[in-house]
Motif scaffolding. Structure first.
Motif, PDB file in Angstrom:
ATOM      1  N   SER A 191      31.028  54.518  69.923  1.00  0.00           N
ATOM      2  CA  SER A 191      31.527  53.873  68.724  1.00  0.00           C
ATOM      3  C   SER A 191      29.963  52.647  69.466  1.00  0.00           C
ATOM      4  N   GLY A 192      29.501  52.238  68.330  1.00  0.00           N
ATOM      5  CA  GLY A 192      28.395  51.430  68.556  1.00  0.00           C
ATOM      6  C   GLY A 192      28.972  49.666  68.195  1.00  0.00           C
ATOM      7  N   GLY A 193      28.794  48.692  69.418  1.00  0.00           N
ATOM      8  CA  GLY A 193      29.305  47.358  69.330  1.00  0.00           C
ATOM      9  C   GLY A 193      31.330  47.033  69.199  1.00  0.00           C
ATOM     10  N   VAL A 194      31.684  47.779  70.039  1.00  0.00           N
ATOM     11  CA  VAL A 194      32.960  47.331  70.217  1.00  0.00           C
ATOM     12  C   VAL A 194      33.053  47.583  71.780  1.00  0.00           C
ATOM     13  N   ALA A 195      33.451  45.957  72.160  1.00  0.00           N
ATOM     14  CA  ALA A 195      33.064  45.089  73.067  1.00  0.00           C
ATOM     15  C   ALA A 195      34.391  44.669  73.826  1.00  0.00           C
ATOM     16  N   LYS A 196      34.266  45.370  74.939  1.00  0.00           N
ATOM     17  CA  LYS A 196      35.550  45.392  76.076  1.00  0.00           C
ATOM     18  C   LYS A 196      37.130  45.153  75.745  1.00  0.00           C
ATOM     19  N   GLN A 197      36.493  43.429  75.476  1.00  0.00           N
ATOM     20  CA  GLN A 197      37.360  42.238  75.417  1.00  0.00           C
ATOM     21  C   GLN A 197      37.071  41.711  73.694  1.00  0.00           C
ATOM     22  N   SER A 198      37.391  42.331  73.074  1.00  0.00           N
ATOM     23  CA  SER A 198      36.750  42.601  71.311  1.00  0.00           C
ATOM     24  C   SER A 198      38.225  41.269  70.833  1.00  0.00           C
ATOM     25  N   LEU A 199      37.213  41.094  70.276  1.00  0.00           N
ATOM     26  CA  LEU A 199      37.849  39.762  69.706  1.00  0.00           C
ATOM     27  C   LEU A 199      39.284  40.154  68.866  1.00  0.00           C
ATOM     28  N   PRO A 239      23.329  46.298  60.322  1.00  0.00           N
ATOM     29  CA  PRO A 239      22.803  46.952  58.859  1.00  0.00           C
ATOM     30  C   PRO A 239      23.450  48.304  58.273  1.00  0.00           C
ATOM     31  N   HIS A 240      22.463  49.278  59.434  1.00  0.00           N
ATOM     32  CA  HIS A 240      22.768  50.446  59.260  1.00  0.00           C
ATOM     33  C   HIS A 240      24.519  50.687  59.132  1.00  0.00           C
TER      34      HIS A 240
END
Length: 183
Positions: free
Chosen positions: A125-133, A168-169
């Motif tokens: 899944s795009g845009g999922v940071a390892k240390q997500s806030l 936007p996508h």
């Protein structure tokens, strides 16, 4: 055997509690009518749930409102409930005022537990940071019905109050209460 006086005091106190409890549901709509009430509305795109809640009166957060928001923004995959940063709600409230919009925010993602975050990262899944806030209750992904995504993004950036991601996508804007940045 209890004394008659103590019994009368107990019954009078119990009656007051019953009356006060019965009045509580009537008091909730009255909160929203207060001039300094801060209220938000949400539709959750994954759970189908809706929420309208007063989360603060003036500069005082309402614990019951925050609890309802924490539950509503729970990890919709695991059901785990996190503690959402109240400053995120302040930001959302300010955005609605700036955009002069009464429509509910459409929630894509609120709190995310570490296991869900790791799973989403592993599935690409795009845009999922390892240390997500999201895991700290400091981020939310959303859109606002009737407001072009680019306008929502620009209004969020103008707040200068945290991170703003533009997707936007996937039709959402990411907002967080971390350091000021945008992507």
């Amino acid at each position: 055997m209890p004394k008659p006086h103590a019994r009368r005091l107990f019954l009078a106190h119990a009656a007051r509690l019953v009356i006060a409890g019965a009045a509580l549901p009537l008091a909730k709509p009255a909160l929203a009518a207060l001039p300094n009430a801060r209220r938000l509305e949400f539709d959750h795109t994954h759970t189908g749930e809706r929420l309208s809640v007063v989360f603060a009166i003036g500069d005082r957060y309402l614990p019951e409102g925050l609890q309802r928001l924490n539950f509503f923004l729970r990890d919709h995959y695991s059901g785990e409930i996190g503690s959402i940063d109240p400053q995120l709600f302040d930001l959302l409230f300010q955005l609605r005022q700036e955009l002069d919009c009464e429509q509910p925010f459409q929630i894509i993602s609120g709190y995310r537990c570490a296991q869900t975050n790791a799973r989403l990262r592993s599935t690409g899944s795009g845009g999922v940071a390892k240390q997500s806030l999201h895991m700290q209750g400091k981020a939310i992904d959303l859109r606002l019905a009737g407001v072009p995504l680019v306008d929502l993004r620009d209004a969020a950036i103008s707040q200068g109050a945290g991170g703003v991601g533009f997707y936007p996508h996937d039709q959402f804007v990411h907002l967080d209460t971390g350091r000021v940045r945008s992507w």
